[in-house]
Scaffold this active site. Structure first.
Site, PDB file in Angstrom:
ATOM      1  N   GLU A  42       0.825  -1.199   0.000  1.00  0.00           N
ATOM      2  CA  GLU A  42       0.000   0.000   0.000  1.00  0.00           C
ATOM      3  C   GLU A  42       0.862   1.253   0.000  1.00  0.00           C
ATOM      4  OE1 GLU A  42      -3.798   1.876   2.327  1.00  0.00           O
ATOM      5  OE2 GLU A  42      -2.650   0.355   3.365  1.00  0.00           O
TER       6      GLU A  42
ATOM      7  N   ASN B 275       1.399  10.728   7.997  1.00  0.00           N
ATOM      8  CA  ASN B 275       2.726  11.187   7.578  1.00  0.00           C
ATOM      9  C   ASN B 275       3.667  11.381   8.766  1.00  0.00           C
ATOM     10  OD1 ASN B 275       1.592  11.030   5.089  1.00  0.00           O
ATOM     11  ND2 ASN B 275       2.199  13.091   4.429  1.00  0.00           N
ATOM     12  N   GLU B 276       3.103  11.555   9.959  1.00  0.00           N
ATOM     13  CA  GLU B 276       3.971  11.624  11.146  1.00  0.00           C
ATOM     14  C   GLU B 276       4.621  10.256  11.381  1.00  0.00           C
ATOM     15  OE1 GLU B 276       0.921  13.025  10.986  1.00  0.00           O
ATOM     16  OE2 GLU B 276       1.729  15.053  10.918  1.00  0.00           O
TER      17      GLU B 276
END
Lengths: 320, 383
Positions: free
Chosen positions: B243, B367-368
């Site tokens: 993914e 995204n962290e």
């Protein structure tokens, strides 16, 4: 379609990197900074490595390689912060000179300085036996760069060609990529060593996220640079546009790397004591050299907005 | 380095282009996030399957074409250039399909892959739980073995496509004594199984693309388990790897957006601010950079390299680029940006795209989390 460096290209890049890591370290930069910033022994070492002959045809005594190889060498020159006029002479000027001059470039006898109206200076003019795009004047005024290892001279009458500009912008972009990678590695090392609140500061997410953002910028600048080198080497119609893109992408990576690294270093980053400043200042210098960001953005927008460029996406490798 | 398409690759491009030209619907479909639009998109999946264009990267034995990554990139370029719809079957094509191909038994492959390739069964993901989001190893939904069945109790949430899909796949805790990533098992089940309640969640745009799934003594046959009991984390990481990796967002999609953005700029060039102009150029450059990087990584993968933490660089880049592209369009549209329908009577796709783009930096690992992965695994900072 195979966007991988060849084994020969990887070996060349690794050999140059290994040589410069061993022979051209930060201690050497400090010695040059304390002296007059050039040392003939460094030039001789680069000549012995064959690097002056990268682009010189074999029958003129060179290695007869192309611009992808030249870009890989330039990445390493940026990483090691080499100040000798190797990039200007061997990676940019050589193909624009006569066969006789190329032979002298390969042997290291001839150094070439580059003049162009995008730059208000000529680098290393005093050592040059040839000035492309300009004339040699004994009385040229020295200029002081923020980068302590650059030697600049005022430039007035210049006539440098577009071809010179494209080649120089490409090789400058490659150096900016190498500089970015080295700055990231300096900041990462520092974050691993510096302890505050009882742990290495690199354990804090605030630091991790800053450095990860730099890694992203670098990752997506590298293939842009390599495509530009390939396109110019193969005379693709959009090579100039791709070079401008590479210059913008590597400039952005280097500026972000520098600003992030100084923040990660804290007050130490604001001193002459850590090595970071040599690379950061080179990044500032090269960001404006051979067309600054605005100059290259104008070239890109001329291609994208006028319809001169068909932005169909099957064309990122187009020869036209 | 050889940046030329072979004659075979060019011929393949022409073949895809011709099929798309003849088959892509001339009118844009309604949003995939609503019932009517979802059904339209399922019909499109079946149309693709009829031309054997549904699962092009799968092996031929399972209804695919066995394309290599370069051919896949070419396919995607032609797909998005033709203005073809979003993929309702995304979860199946890129997430579950490759996982079954890697971990499934022959019987499971025959049972699940063919209907997936034919667009007959649409799949939803069931990973996150109310207390297991970025911290996926905190999963608590239980699957207790009872003879040749598992009995599932618990709750999943943010389940993409669950409001309209037929089946779901996800992780359930089979070992009650276990914690974190141990004792989890990968299970597939139909969403109409007794005891399953799907409660659609109204999203930011007002539609109900994702849902909560409640499990109340849901009995699932053991043969619906993928890989061994307790191996779920490893299997899920493979799925998450696919993914996050190369295939979730093909570059062509962003290049198509960049191209439309340049056209939008041309229409608004008299009123556009210099900032908007810069943003459009950045969007164009970033889409090129993303495509170039994908070609570069694809070449390495084809030569045998595994994608690891590098996939996180990709996810950060495309998701933030997507948001920036649509923000630039909103800025060009000015006061019209808020309108759900534009002058031409078409839905304001830029607005829809902007809203959707805000989910990109969150889903598939925020995204962290991705930046942590980059810092720890690629840069070598301490965990």
């Amino acid at each position: 379609m195979d966007f991988r460096l060849t084994q020969d290209q990887l070996e060349l890049q690794n050999a140059v990197r290994d040589y410069l890591t061993a022979e051209h370290d930060a201690a050497l930069l400090r010695r040059l900074d304390a002296g007059d910033s050039r040392d003939p022994a460094i030039w001789d070492g680069l000549v012995d490595m064959g690097l002056t002959g990268i682009l010189v045809p074999e029958d003129c005594g060179g290695l007869g390689l192309g611009l992808v190889e030249a870009a890989l060498v330039a990445i390493e020159l940026g990483r090691a912060n080499v100040s000798e006029p190797l990039a200007d002479t061997a990676l940019i000027a050589a193909p624009l000179t006569s066969a006789e001059q190329q032979s002298e470039i390969a042997t290291g006898k001839l150094k070439v300085a580059l003049a162009h109206n995008v730059n208000p200076w000529i680098a290393d003019l005093d050592q040059a036996g040839l000035v492309l795009g300009g004339t040699h004047t004994e009385s040229a005024t020295p200029l002081e760069s923020v980068d302590p290892l650059r030697r600049l001279f005022a430039s007035d009458e210049t006539s440098g060609s577009d071809d010179l500009l494209d080649r120089a912008a490409l090789i400058t972009a490659a150096q900016l990529l190498g500089i970015s990678e080295h700055i990231l590695s300096l900041a990462t090392d520092y974050a691993n060593q510096r302890v505050q609140f009882g742990q290495p500061i690199g354990k804090f997410q605030a630091i991790k996220h800053h450095l990860a953002s730099v890694a992203v910028k670098i990752e997506f600048a590298r293939p842009v640079l390599l495509r530009a080198a390939y396109a110019l080497e193969n005379n693709h119609g959009r090579a100039a546009l791709h070079i401008s893109h590479a210059k913008v992408a590597t400039t952005d990576a280097a500026m972000l790397a520098g600003e992030t690294a100084i923040q990660v270093h804290g007050a130490m980053g604001y001193t002459y004591e850590v090595d970071l400043h040599f690379w950061m200042k080179r990044a500032w210098a090269l960001a404006g050299a051979w067309g600054d960001r605005a100059f290259h953005i104008r070239r890109i927008e001329a291609g994208v907005f006028t319809g001169a460029l068909e932005t169909n996406h099957s064309n990122i490798f187009s020869k036209e | 380095m050889e940046l030329n398409y072979t004659p075979e690759q060019q011929a393949f491009r022409a073949e895809v282009r011709a099929w798309m030209a003849a088959n892509v619907p001339s009118q844009s479909l309604k949003t995939l996030e609503g019932r009517e639009g979802f059904d339209q998109h399922v019909l499109w999946e079946r149309k693709l399957a009829s031309g054997n264009w549904g699962m092009v990267t799968w092996p031929e034995a399972y209804g695919g074409r066995g394309l290599d990554l370069i051919q896949w990139l070419i396919f995607e370029e032609e797909y998005w250039a033709a203005g073809a719809p979003n993929r309702a079957n995304q979860n199946g094509i890129f997430l579950l399909g490759p996982t079954i191909i890697e971990y499934g038994t022959d019987e499971q492959k025959a049972r699940f892959l063919t209907p997936m390739a034919h667009g007959e069964i649409m799949w939803a993901q069931a990973w996150s739980e109310p207390d297991a989001g970025s911290d996926m190893a905190a999963i608590r939904s239980r699957a207790v073995r009872d003879g040749d069945h598992y009995v599932i109790n618990g709750q999943k949430t943010w389940s993409s496509r669950a409001a309209f899909a037929d089946w779901c796949f996800g992780l359930f805790r089979t070992d009650g004594e276990s914690s974190r990533h141990h004792g989890l098992t990968f299970i597939l089940l139909p969403l109409d199984t007794p005891g399953v309640t799907v409660r659609p969640i109204r999203q930011l745009h007002g539609e109900t693309g994702f849902a909560e799934i409640f499990f109340d003594d849901v009995r699932v046959p053991v043969e619906n388990r993928l890989a061994d009991e307790g191996e779920g984390w490893k299997v899920a990481m493979a799925t998450a790897g696919f993914e996050r990796g190369l295939m979730l967002r093909s570059p062509a999609r962003f290049q198509a957006t960049a191209k439309r953005l340049v056209q939008l700029y041309d229409q608004h060039s008299q009123t556009a601010s210099p900032q908007a102009r810069d943003a459009v150029l950045q969007a164009w450059m970033d889409a090129e950079a993303y495509a170039l990087n994908t070609y570069s990584v694809a070449a390495q993968v084809m030569a045998g390299r595994k994608i690891g933490a590098e996939a996180s660089l990709n996810k950060i880049f495309w998701s933030e680029m997507d948001r920036a592209q649509h923000r630039a369009a909103m800025s060009l549209l000015g006061a019209a940006a808020e309108l759900r329908t534009l002058d031409d009577g078409e839905a304001n796709a830029w607005l829809e795209g902007y809203i959707f783009s805000l989910s990109g930096p969150i889903y598939a690992g925020s995204n962290e989390i991705q930046r942590n992965i980059v810092a720890e695994r690629l840069l070598g900072l301490p965990r």
